[in-house]
Design a protein around this motif. Structure first.
Motif, short mmCIF file in Angstrom:
data_model
loop_
_atom_site.label_atom_id
_atom_site.label_comp_id
_atom_site.label_asym_id
_atom_site.label_seq_id
_atom_site.Cartn_x
_atom_site.Cartn_y
_atom_site.Cartn_z
N PRO A 22 34.09 35.57 47.75
CA PRO A 22 34.16 35.31 46.79
C PRO A 22 36.30 35.09 46.35
CG PRO A 22 33.23 37.02 46.02
CD PRO A 22 33.47 36.60 47.88
N PHE A 23 36.64 34.03 46.10
CA PHE A 23 37.99 34.13 45.26
C PHE A 23 38.18 34.61 44.28
CE2 PHE A 23 37.17 31.07 48.90
CZ PHE A 23 38.07 31.37 49.49
N THR A 24 39.09 35.21 44.05
CA THR A 24 40.22 35.71 42.93
C THR A 24 40.69 34.44 42.02
OG1 THR A 24 40.79 38.06 43.45
CG2 THR A 24 42.47 37.20 41.95
N PHE A 25 40.14 34.26 40.69
CA PHE A 25 40.14 33.37 40.30
C PHE A 25 40.98 33.97 38.64
CE2 PHE A 25 36.13 33.70 37.63
CZ PHE A 25 36.91 33.53 36.26
N VAL A 26 41.55 33.03 37.76
CA VAL A 26 42.30 32.91 36.91
C VAL A 26 42.11 32.05 35.31
CG1 VAL A 26 43.64 35.09 37.03
CG2 VAL A 26 44.94 33.27 36.48
N ILE A 27 41.65 31.32 34.51
CA ILE A 27 42.22 30.68 33.90
C ILE A 27 42.97 30.81 32.64
CG2 ILE A 27 41.18 28.70 32.39
CD1 ILE A 27 39.54 29.07 34.48
N GLU A 41 45.03 40.71 42.94
CA GLU A 41 45.10 40.99 41.64
C GLU A 41 45.17 40.00 41.08
OE1 GLU A 41 45.07 44.27 40.73
OE2 GLU A 41 44.38 44.87 42.42
N HIS A 42 44.12 40.13 39.93
CA HIS A 42 44.12 38.48 38.89
C HIS A 42 45.03 38.30 38.08
CE1 HIS A 42 39.60 40.00 39.48
NE2 HIS A 42 39.59 38.41 39.23
N VAL A 43 46.09 39.94 37.76
CA VAL A 43 47.15 40.01 37.51
C VAL A 43 48.34 38.78 37.90
CG1 VAL A 43 49.20 41.12 36.30
CG2 VAL A 43 47.00 41.64 36.18
N SER A 75 36.92 41.47 36.38
CA SER A 75 38.10 41.88 36.56
C SER A 75 38.81 42.84 35.40
CB SER A 75 39.05 40.44 36.23
OG SER A 75 40.92 40.67 35.94
N THR A 76 38.59 44.39 35.81
CA THR A 76 39.19 45.57 35.57
C THR A 76 41.43 45.59 35.11
OG1 THR A 76 40.08 46.60 37.70
CG2 THR A 76 37.45 46.60 36.64
#
Length: 145
Positions: A22-27, A41-43, A75-76
């Protein structure tokens, strides 16, 4: 990823090995999907900005058409509520990706009102693993996310 063409170009550059994870994602607050390698990291993926949702996402290709295989709010860094699915769905629809009807794996985050520790609620057990206090039923991690 502002369009189907953006996603098409991005996915074409991924190796077969990359596509197995899987990939890290953010909206972002602009509603746009941003992707990074899983161990990112999501951030960092969000450039340190606030987000509408975050998690992990994988893709599958059927008959030459890409779709979301699995997607979670894991996402922690941001601890998004499961209700953030609507923003994920809109972002995926904007780039014309097939998708499930909700997170395929939901993570329930709560902050303990007594000790302030972050908890992942498992099996509807709303008890702080750190101090034993009752956790709130409503999401309370960070109202800015």
């Amino acid at each position: 990823m502002g369009s189907a063409a953006d996603f098409g170009g991005w996915i074409a550059e991924r190796s077969a090995a990359e596509l197995t994870e899987p990939f890290t994602f953010v909206i972002g607050t602009d509603g746009v999907l941003r992707l990074a390698p899983r161990r990112s990291e999501h951030v960092a993926c969000a450039g340190g900005d606030m987000v509408l949702s975050a998690g992990e996402i994988s893709f599958v290709c059927h008959a030459g058409r890409w779709a979301v295989g699995e997607v979670s709010n894991q996402s922690t860094g941001y601890c998004p509520d499961v209700t953030s699915w609507a923003t994920v769905a809109r972002a995926l629809d904007d780039i014309e990706l097939g998708r499930p009807s909700g997170f395929t794996h939901e993570v329930v985050f709560r902050r303990c009102p007594d000790c302030q520790e972050l908890n992942i609620v498992r099996e509807d057990d709303f008890v702080c693993v750190f101090c034993g206090s009752v956790l709130p039923a409503a999401w309370n991690v960070d109202p800015g996310v």
